[in-house]
Scaffold this motif. Structure first.
Motif, PDB file in Angstrom:
ATOM      1  N   PRO A  50       0.721  -1.597   0.315  1.00 41.26           N
ATOM      2  CA  PRO A  50      -0.034   0.084   0.185  1.00 41.26           C
ATOM      3  C   PRO A  50       0.800   1.570   0.046  1.00 41.26           C
ATOM      4  CG  PRO A  50       0.240  -0.798   2.169  1.00 41.26           C
ATOM      5  CD  PRO A  50       0.757  -1.994   1.474  1.00 41.26           C
ATOM      6  N   PHE A  51       0.278   2.344  -0.635  1.00 43.10           N
ATOM      7  CA  PHE A  51       0.917   3.470   0.009  1.00 43.10           C
ATOM      8  C   PHE A  51      -0.013   4.968  -0.062  1.00 43.10           C
ATOM      9  CE2 PHE A  51      -0.379   3.020  -4.827  1.00 43.10           C
ATOM     10  CZ  PHE A  51      -1.324   4.546  -5.140  1.00 43.10           C
ATOM     11  N   ASP A  52       0.294   5.636   0.994  1.00 40.63           N
ATOM     12  CA  ASP A  52      -0.501   6.883   0.877  1.00 40.63           C
ATOM     13  C   ASP A  52       0.343   8.231   1.187  1.00 40.63           C
ATOM     14  OD1 ASP A  52      -2.097   8.273   2.793  1.00 40.63           O
ATOM     15  OD2 ASP A  52      -2.965   7.103   3.952  1.00 40.63           O
ATOM     16  N   GLN A  53       0.328   9.019   0.137  1.00 41.25           N
ATOM     17  CA  GLN A  53       0.918  10.239   0.465  1.00 41.25           C
ATOM     18  C   GLN A  53       0.181  11.563   0.689  1.00 41.25           C
ATOM     19  OE1 GLN A  53       4.497  11.304   0.044  1.00 41.25           O
ATOM     20  NE2 GLN A  53       4.848   8.596   0.188  1.00 41.25           N
ATOM     21  N   GLN A  54       0.079  12.585   0.488  1.00 38.99           N
ATOM     22  CA  GLN A  54      -0.027  14.005   0.592  1.00 38.99           C
ATOM     23  C   GLN A  54       0.847  14.321   0.291  1.00 38.99           C
ATOM     24  OE1 GLN A  54      -1.527  15.099   4.225  1.00 38.99           O
ATOM     25  NE2 GLN A  54      -3.100  13.538   4.532  1.00 38.99           N
ATOM     26  N   HIS A  70      -3.799   7.411  -1.665  1.00 41.15           N
ATOM     27  CA  HIS A  70      -3.837   6.684  -1.049  1.00 41.15           C
ATOM     28  C   HIS A  70      -4.506   4.665  -2.108  1.00 41.15           C
ATOM     29  CE1 HIS A  70      -7.967   6.438  -0.224  1.00 41.15           C
ATOM     30  NE2 HIS A  70      -8.315   7.515  -0.680  1.00 41.15           N
ATOM     31  N   GLY A  71      -3.029   4.161  -1.845  1.00 37.41           N
ATOM     32  CA  GLY A  71      -3.944   2.850  -2.844  1.00 37.41           C
ATOM     33  C   GLY A  71      -2.519   2.152  -2.792  1.00 37.41           C
ATOM     34  N   GLU A  72      -2.581   1.328  -3.548  1.00 41.97           N
ATOM     35  CA  GLU A  72      -1.508  -0.204  -3.757  1.00 41.97           C
ATOM     36  C   GLU A  72      -0.514  -0.347  -4.652  1.00 41.97           C
ATOM     37  OE1 GLU A  72      -1.440  -5.041  -1.988  1.00 41.97           O
ATOM     38  OE2 GLU A  72      -3.103  -3.129  -1.552  1.00 41.97           O
ATOM     39  N   SER A  73       0.495  -0.594  -4.684  1.00 40.92           N
ATOM     40  CA  SER A  73       1.287  -0.628  -6.025  1.00 40.92           C
ATOM     41  C   SER A  73       1.364  -2.429  -6.061  1.00 40.92           C
ATOM     42  CB  SER A  73       3.022  -0.592  -5.537  1.00 40.92           C
ATOM     43  OG  SER A  73       3.610  -1.318  -4.271  1.00 40.92           O
ATOM     44  N   PHE A  74       1.710  -2.834  -7.006  1.00 46.17           N
ATOM     45  CA  PHE A  74       1.727  -4.357  -7.382  1.00 46.17           C
ATOM     46  C   PHE A  74       2.818  -4.912  -8.421  1.00 46.17           C
ATOM     47  CE2 PHE A  74      -1.885  -3.388  -9.320  1.00 46.17           C
ATOM     48  CZ  PHE A  74      -2.069  -4.170 -10.578  1.00 46.17           C
ATOM     49  N   GLU A  75       3.741  -5.523  -9.228  1.00 50.77           N
ATOM     50  CA  GLU A  75       4.683  -5.534  -9.549  1.00 50.77           C
ATOM     51  C   GLU A  75       3.781  -6.865 -11.368  1.00 50.77           C
ATOM     52  OE1 GLU A  75       7.309  -5.886 -10.003  1.00 50.77           O
ATOM     53  OE2 GLU A  75       7.792  -4.559  -8.732  1.00 50.77           O
ATOM     54  N   VAL A  81       3.627  -1.074 -11.067  1.00 44.82           N
ATOM     55  CA  VAL A  81       1.856  -0.762 -11.295  1.00 44.82           C
ATOM     56  C   VAL A  81       1.300  -0.176 -10.025  1.00 44.82           C
ATOM     57  CG1 VAL A  81      -0.180  -0.656 -12.647  1.00 44.82           C
ATOM     58  CG2 VAL A  81       1.333  -1.621 -13.308  1.00 44.82           C
ATOM     59  N   PHE A  82       0.723   0.893  -9.817  1.00 39.39           N
ATOM     60  CA  PHE A  82       0.611   2.131  -8.830  1.00 39.39           C
ATOM     61  C   PHE A  82      -1.044   2.099  -8.937  1.00 39.39           C
ATOM     62  CE2 PHE A  82       4.748   2.645  -8.773  1.00 39.39           C
ATOM     63  CZ  PHE A  82       4.592   2.279  -7.010  1.00 39.39           C
ATOM     64  N   VAL A  83      -2.060   1.714  -8.808  1.00 39.46           N
ATOM     65  CA  VAL A  83      -3.293   1.493  -8.253  1.00 39.46           C
ATOM     66  C   VAL A  83      -3.946   2.328  -7.106  1.00 39.46           C
ATOM     67  CG1 VAL A  83      -5.975   0.944  -8.797  1.00 39.46           C
ATOM     68  CG2 VAL A  83      -3.579  -0.189 -10.053  1.00 39.46           C
ATOM     69  N   GLY A  84      -4.743   3.664  -6.974  1.00 40.92           N
ATOM     70  CA  GLY A  84      -5.119   4.811  -6.374  1.00 40.92           C
ATOM     71  C   GLY A  84      -6.234   5.187  -6.639  1.00 40.92           C
ATOM     72  N   ALA A  85      -6.351   6.195  -5.359  1.00 46.27           N
ATOM     73  CA  ALA A  85      -7.365   7.714  -5.961  1.00 46.27           C
ATOM     74  C   ALA A  85      -6.485   8.505  -5.179  1.00 46.27           C
ATOM     75  CB  ALA A  85      -8.611   6.734  -5.165  1.00 46.27           C
TER      76      ALA A  85
END
Length: 292
Positions: A50-54, A70-75, A81-85
């Motif tokens: 997961p990732f969470d950035q402001q 905020h979302g999640e990254s995967f290989e 690839v980063f998928v989030g909102a």
């Protein structure tokens, strides 16, 4: 990589070739001051999770907005690839900034008020010390007795050292019943009063004290506490005793004088006379009666 709503948030035309090419790397819109921090975090999350950035972005029109990604990254076979909102939290940040500014302002006001109170308290302490006034507090529930430095010195206790177990330990034994009754009356009536009593210092010296006493009830407990502002009137009491003794001595001499003596006030009225003067009056009356 992107969505129509994300393009709208970044203020780009979805159909714009320029916008599409620029947003292939969305970091181009990140505020320069936040760019290194965001890239460092993304590089650390490239292996998945997961990732969470402001961070802040700059739109093409120059305006700045706060974004919460905020979302999640995967290989993936092509790479991470980063998928989030992405949420626009600009209003929240502006409110947060206003609250922070208001908090700073309130802290400055509290600091100034605290400083003013400290100065006022210091002035009162100096004035009280110059006038020889000491303060004490007696908790009616725990019987804990607290004294300021002036009162500690008066009773012969070292500053900040062990003091009496209770305030009653300081009272002269003969004055304790009257003092307890007076305190009970102050507590029941919630009215202050001026009390006079004797105390015994740590080294056994008897002192005469005049003290203004008030009772303060507690909002959180059934019991409250007594507050006292006292001064040592021992010199005045001793002076009064000496004057009484001198007056008694003068009266004794006045009474044994063989010659008639009389004391008159400013209106020439007789205030005092000795027995010899009374005998003189009796002799005058007898002589007057005989001549008649």
């Amino acid at each position: 990589f992107s969505s129509r709503r994300r393009h709208t948030r970044f203020k780009c035309d979805w159909s714009s070739d320029v916008c599409s090419s620029d947003l292939l790397s969305f970091v181009d819109a990140i505020h320069p001051a936040d760019l290194d921090r965001v890239l460092e975090a993304l590089n650390g999350q490239a292996q998945g999770g997961p990732f969470d950035q402001q961070y802040r972005i700059r739109r093409p029109d120059g305006t700045e907005r706060w974004i919460w990604d905020h979302g999640e990254s995967f290989e993936h076979s092509t790479g991470p690839v980063f998928v989030g909102a992405a949420l626009d939290i600009t209003q929240h940040k502006e409110t947060e900034a206003r609250l922070a500014d208001e908090n700073v302002r309130l802290e400055q006001q509290v600091g100034q008020k605290t400083l003013d109170l400290h100065k006022t308290r210091r002035r009162l302490e100096l004035a009280a010390s110059a006038a020889g006034v000491g303060f004490w507090q007696l908790d009616t529930a725990t019987k804990r007795f607290r004294m300021d430095h002036t009162t500690e010195r008066r009773y012969g206790y070292p500053p900040d050292g062990p003091g009496p177990r209770t305030g009653l330990d300081l009272l002269h034994p003969d004055d304790r019943p009257a003092m307890l009754a007076a305190l009970a009356k102050i507590k029941s009536s919630l009215r202050s009063d001026v009390l006079r009593y004797r105390t015994v210092t740590a080294d056994g010296v008897v002192r005469h004290i005049e003290c203004g006493v008030a009772y303060e009830s507690s909002d959180v407990a059934e019991e409250g506490f007594f507050l006292g502002a006292s001064r040592d009137v021992t010199p005045a009491v001793e002076q009064a005793v000496r004057l009484q003794e001198r007056d008694a001595y003068i009266r004794a001499i006045f009474d044994v004088m063989p010659n008639p003596a009389v004391v008159v006030d400013v209106s020439l009225r007789i205030d005092r006379y000795n027995p010899a003067f009374l005998q003189l009056l009796d002799g005058v009356e007898e002589t007057h009666s005989t001549s008649l």
